[in-house]
Each structure stands twice: as structure tokens, then as C-alpha cells.
Scaffold this motif. Sequence first.
Motif: not given
Length: 233
Positions: A187-216
Motif C-alpha cells: 500500500e505504501e508503494i501504491r500510494l507513492i506511485r499513484e500520487a506521482l502518476q496523477r500529480g497529486q499529493l503524497t500524504g494523509s487526508n489531513r495533509f491533503i486538507d491542509e494543502i487544499e486550504r493553502i492552494t485553494g
Amino acid sequence: MPRMGRVVLPNYPHHVVQRGHNRQVVFAAEDDYRRYLGDLRELKELFGVKVYAYCLMTNHVHLLLAPGDSVAGLGQLMKALAARATRYRNRLEGRSGTLWESRYKSSVVQTDSYLLACSRYIELNPVRARMTAEAGDYPWSSYRERTGKDAGSDWLDTDPCFLALGCDQLKRRERYEQFVKQAVPYEEIRLIREALQRGQLTGSNRFIDEIERITGLRIEQRGQGRPRIDARK
């Protein structure tokens, strides 16, 4: 679905991959690897970008980079690296044209939970590709410098998670070696690989919420879970 614009943030680590055009070979000889690393060492200082990990494979590169206060430094670094390698190869082979894909992939990495995991993912690329049995057997990644096996090579930047592994350099190197030798969850390999392929974030849901607030920006396709960083124990 339209492609999401690249997310680049100041002072955050970014997992970056650039591939050869049509997956062509970009490192054909030892001098090719050495020249690229020399350029990386020089240009990171010029553009104010920290280099935490790297792995140069035959037809692509993995880099773990952190721009400073100016996010433009990351793109400038990648553009300059690609241009230098292309000019060198074209001059060597008497050819013209591009060497790399026009768009590199990148993913912002959550520092506290995923930075060491992403470093391990990058440095284990040759092992997953069955090119070597262990990370330390491969000469073109940051693993040997990080663990003190390449004497006199000390240009890598030290990330905060590596520093947290121990009270001195010897202990940190030992614990990181142990961490890399652990079985890596799929699951760790999959998460890192898929985040990179999709140009998204490598992190937890809380981290994603934080970056969404920063970037809008609204960021979909969230990964689940977090890696086990047993090296800290």
C-alpha cells in the motif's frame, strides 16, 4: 478528466520523475551519470533547491527536491538539467532533438509521515527493477552517500526526518539502513506511485486538507493510510 495543474509549494519536498522521450535511454555510459549528478550538484545551489534523495535509472530519474521561498526554482532546475543533458547527448552523437519528455511528474510530499518512505522508494528503484540485490549495490542513487558508504561525497541536503532518526550521524545511518531493509508494504508503494502518476499529493487526508486550504484547489483521488516508520524506534 482534464489534467490537474502541477502543485508546487515553497519549502515542501517534492517527489519528481522525468523520463526519456518515448522512454529512450538517457544514461548510456558512466560519464552520463556523472555529468548529470555534477550538474545537479551545481544547479541546486544556483536555484536554491535542496536535494534529499535521487536515483538515476537507465531511462528516467527520481529526485526528492525542496524549493526554497521561490517555487520557480524547482521548474528552473528541472529545465536546466534537461537542457544540459540534451545538449551533451546531441553533441556526443551528432544529432538533434529532444532527450526528455516535455513534462516531468511531481508530487508534494508530507514531511513528517512520508519523507523517509519516499526516500526509501526512490533508492529501492534498482532493487524493484532487479538490477541489484540491495540498495547499496547501486552506484547512481543517494543511498550510498546517505549511509556513509561513499567517502568524500557530502553534497546531499539532510532532511528533518533523517535528522530525527538519532542523536548522531552514525546512529542515523544505522537506523536508516534498517528502515530500507524492512519489508515495504504494498500500500505504501501504491500510494507513492499513484500520487506521482496523477500529480497529486503524497500524504494523509489531513495533509491533503491542509494543502487544499493553502492552494485553494480541490484534490481528488485520496490515498489511504500512512507508512510505518519503524526506523524511528
